[in-house]
Motif scaffolding. Structure first.
Motif: not given
Length: 804
Positions: A129-137
């Motif tokens: 399983v692999e997950s790539n996540n990004q958040v920006n404000y």
């Protein structure tokens, strides 16, 4: 397309990177000073001597660039954690960017927070399983730019230098004192310390004192975006992997604006307040399922295949509104920042509201790929993708698009007959490819449909009785033949490495044809009374050569490297829709007319205008070529006078390292492109670039190359090749010098690596263009058009990188 994201590796590491940047405006165009301004308009007879004597102290010589811009600071902090093993990996980062732009004060601010979390884990030998996540404000404030109207970049060039940036009550001129003592107009803006922003008695146009333009309105935007993907990789048997991946994006943005009451001149003033606010949000997901099979037969044959499907859906929702006062209504109950919101608007202010209805768009795709490799010597790959858009984007009969692709490769150095060359030639590979892809990015909201909508109420009579009926009419022409825009490209290339891989060479020839180009907002001659739906307007052909050469060599402890690249581009329109046979007009300049055009046999969106013949030695007026020989200069005499696309773009990177010291020099440039300068106006008494006035025609300089002050036909001059300049430039984008502490010293401080560096970014530009920045102009149908776009600033960067 395969996208590789950052992953953790090796033992756990913590890295901190810090940058402190001092930035300022780089290239400043030269304009007339106060004395030159007075002499020019006295020669023109447009401003009297009395006006100058009554409104100028013969001392003031304002440099509006110094007023509008300042040296500012940008900070960037990044903290990273990473680790990896044979079971999985983890990568985490967080960064803070705080940028107060180069406009004086706090009117152009951009602040951003960014976080990233990427990970993978082998749960079982057959399941990963692999997950790539990004958040920006982000939060920003901005100033007006890129337009001939109300652009702060233009006002610093066009406002007269005889007016001071600020005045006190004691030295305030009569034209300002008159406004201060009346309630008929808006407020004279000030800095709050008794310094009132200067109002010019000479220039009465849209571009004002930059301090007024900065403070007469407030524009703020903020928003966030959360995006990423999560995938399961299932391996039921050797050589076969099933992948199920879901990608997502959640975003929201809000805008807020206040237009204050102000006075800048007799044509630019307002004695009421306007409020505006908007909120937009969108959600998007894409679910992909595909299988990859890969197998080696014997020692030489390797084959792989992939087949899959994808479904995506996006939902958009937005609402916006405004309250605006009038001459009899201030618009808000109190002129105070705490009251600049809808809740405190007056009940009689004009209200506007739009949006509130969600919009949806969906896409479905099937795709497959076959690959074959014979001993790393002969390579082949074939793929096919079928995409379908929903009915909000394309008509049902044209919703499907089919896009095949193929590529071949030959590793020549793997052949037996090439073995004698291996001491010099490490790799020689020949490759060729052909493929198609589609685009419908500019479409949505049933823009192809012929929608009937109400046009209002109309009075009527029947049997002597008066009444009203509601009228209806098509809002657009409709286009049931609208279909996918397709780009088809052929490429043949050569890759080579020499001298133990120290020298590399890549050469590509490409030919790309964009068919059924989608164009919106056009006005065909057959359309009367309503808007035109998007059309597949024509075909564009691009061709050229791309070359990249790299060299890297160790000489003792000295490492030297160089990399150069160049790309050529030949662009032309090869077909246009029959209903548009006279061409498509692009961007316009003020009231002078269209200045870019899309037409068969020409580059896409070439510059369109008059050919400047020279200055009449007897009158000093500009003259133009009569191309149709009818004895008059009119629209039929307009022709191609330049293009925004470059014939050649190139770049150069030089690197060196010695005993912990490293140096990088990077430059880039273009040649063969033009810039249409829209930095001037002929309908107001604006300041002008010295390029247009220093060698102007006068009774004592009849050989002047530019028209006399106040010449006739200056509206034609503004859209002639006299205002088109070479866009050639070379810019040293970065000179960076760094030093890495010796490893044993870093370890004593419990750190694995410490590097400090300093760089000069965008500091040196070599060009003959008299405007701000030849690298920053318009895009799309405004490519190469300069209306005062925000330029790249020159930066001094100090940085620190530490790894624990």
């Amino acid at each position: 397309m395969l996208v590789t994201t950052r992953k953790g590796k090796g033992e756990g590491k913590i890295t901190y990177d810090f940058q402190l940047t001092k930035q300022s405006i780089a290239k400043v165009p030269e304009v007339m000073n106060a004395e030159e301004f007075m002499n020019y308009y006295l020669d023109a007879g447009l401003i009297s001597k009395e006006t100058f004597y009554n409104n100028w102290d013969f001392k003031t010589n304002t440099n509006w660039v110094d007023v509008a811009f300042e040296t500012s600071t940008m900070q960037h902090h990044t903290l990273t954690f990473q680790a990896g093993s044979d079971k999985g990996s983890l990568y985490m980062s967080a960064s803070i960017l705080k940028n107060n732009g180069i406009v004086t004060g706090n009117a152009d601010i951009y602040n951003r927070l960014t976080g990233m979390l990427n990970g993978s884990w082998k749960i079982k030998e057959w399941l990963n399983v692999e997950s790539n996540n990004q958040v920006n404000y982000s939060k920003s404030k901005s100033v007006a730019e890129g337009s001939e109207y109300s652009s702060m970049l233009l006002t610093v060039l066009q406002l007269d230098p005889l007016t001071k940036a600020t005045y006190t009550l004691e030295d305030m001129p009569d034209n300002m004192r008159r406004i201060l003592n009346t309630t008929e107009y808006g407020e004279l803006l000030s800095d709050g310390n008794g310094n009132y922003y200067g109002v010019s008695p000479f220039v009465t146009m849209e571009n004002l004192n930059p301090l007024i333009m900065r403070d007469n309105a407030l524009s703020e935007n903020r928003g966030f975006n959360l995006s990423g993907s999560t995938a399961l990789n299932f391996t039921p048997i050797k050589d076969l992997v099933f992948t199920s991946r879901i990608g997502y994006s959640l975003s929201s943005s809000e805008g807020y604006g206040v237009n204050h009451d102000y006075y800048a001149n007799d044509s630019q003033h307002r004695n009421y307040v306007g409020l505006s606010a908007s909120e937009n949000s969108s959600t998007y997901y894409q679910w992909e399922n595909f299988a990859n099979w890969s197998h080696t037969f014997g020692d030489m044959h390797h084959a792989s295949a992939m087949i899959g499907s994808s479904f995506s859906e996006s939902r958009g929702y937005g609402v916006s509104g405004s309250y605006t006062g009038s001459d009899d209504d201030f618009g808000v109950k109190k002129d105070d920042p705490l009251f600049w919101y809808f809740a405190y608007a007056t009940s009689t202010a004009t209200k506007s509201l739009s949006g509130g209805e969600p919009s949806y768009s969906r896409k479905l795709a099937y795709f497959g790929r076959l690959s074959y490799d014979y001993g790393g010597r002969y390579l082949a790959q074939f793929s096919l993708r079928a995409d379908a858009a929903d009915s909000s984007v394309l008509p049902i009969d044209n919703r499907w698009g089919y896009f095949p692709a193929a590529s071949l490769g030959w590793a020549i150095t793997e052949e037996d007959f090439m073995q004698p060359t291996r001491e010099v030639l490490d790799q020689l590979k020949l490759r060729a490819s052909w493929g198609q892809n589609g685009s419908i990015a500019s479409l949505g909201g049933y823009s192809y449909a012929n929608v009937i909508a109400s046009t209002g109420n109309y009075p009527t009579t029947q049997d002597g009785d008066y009444g009203y009926i509601t009228g209806y009419a098509p809002t657009s022409t409709g286009n049931d033949e609208l279909k996918w825009e397709t780009s088809e490209q052929f490429n043949i290339g050569l890759d080579a490495r020499f001298l133990s891989n120290s020298l590399s060479l890549t050469i590509d020839y490409y030919k790309k044809k964009t068919k059924d180009l989608i164009v919106t907002g056009i006005t065909p001659s057959t359309v009367v009374g309503n808007a035109s739906s998007p059309v597949n307007a024509g075909d564009i052909e691009n061709s050229g050569v791309e070359i990249e050469i790299g060299y890297q060599k160790m000489i003792g402890e000295l490492m030297l490297g160089a990399r150069a690249n160049m790309a050529t581009l030949k662009n032309k329109v090869t077909y246009i829709h029959p209903s548009l046979k006279e061409g498509i007009g692009g961007t316009s300049f003020h009231t002078y007319g269209t200045i870019t055009r899309f037409e068969v046999g020409h580059p896409a969106w070439y510059f369109y205008g008059y050919k400047f013949k020279g200055v009449n030695k007897e009158t000093g007026n500009p003259e133009f070529y009569d191309l149709n020989n009818d004895g008059t200069i009119g629209t039929e005499d307009k022709t191609e006078i330049g293009k925004g696309m470059a014939d050649v773009t190139y770049g150069l990177t030089l690197t060196a390292a010695w005993k912990g010291i490293d140096l990088i020099v990077f430059g880039t440039g273009s040649a063969g492109n033009d810039i249409f300068s829209c930095l001037n106006r002929s309908d107001y008494n604006v300041n002008k670039l010295t390029e247009f006035v220093e060698n102007r025609w006068t009774p004592t300089n009849t050989n002047g190359t530019t028209p006399r002050a106040g010449a006739n036909d200056m509206d034609k001059y503004m859209i002639s090749d006299a205002c088109v300049f070479s866009g050639n430039y070379f810019k040293i984008k970065q000179i960076q010098l760094g030093y890495t502490l010796p490893h044993d010293i870093s370890l004593k401080a419990k750190m694995e690596n410490v590097r400090i560096y300093c760089s000069l970014d965008d500091f040196f530009t070599f060009t003959k263009y008299p405007g701000f920045d030849p690298e920053v102009t318009g895009v799309g149908n405004s490519l190469g058009v300069d209306k005062g776009s925000y330029p790249n600033s020159k930066k001094v960067v100090f940085g620190l990188n530490v790894t624990f």
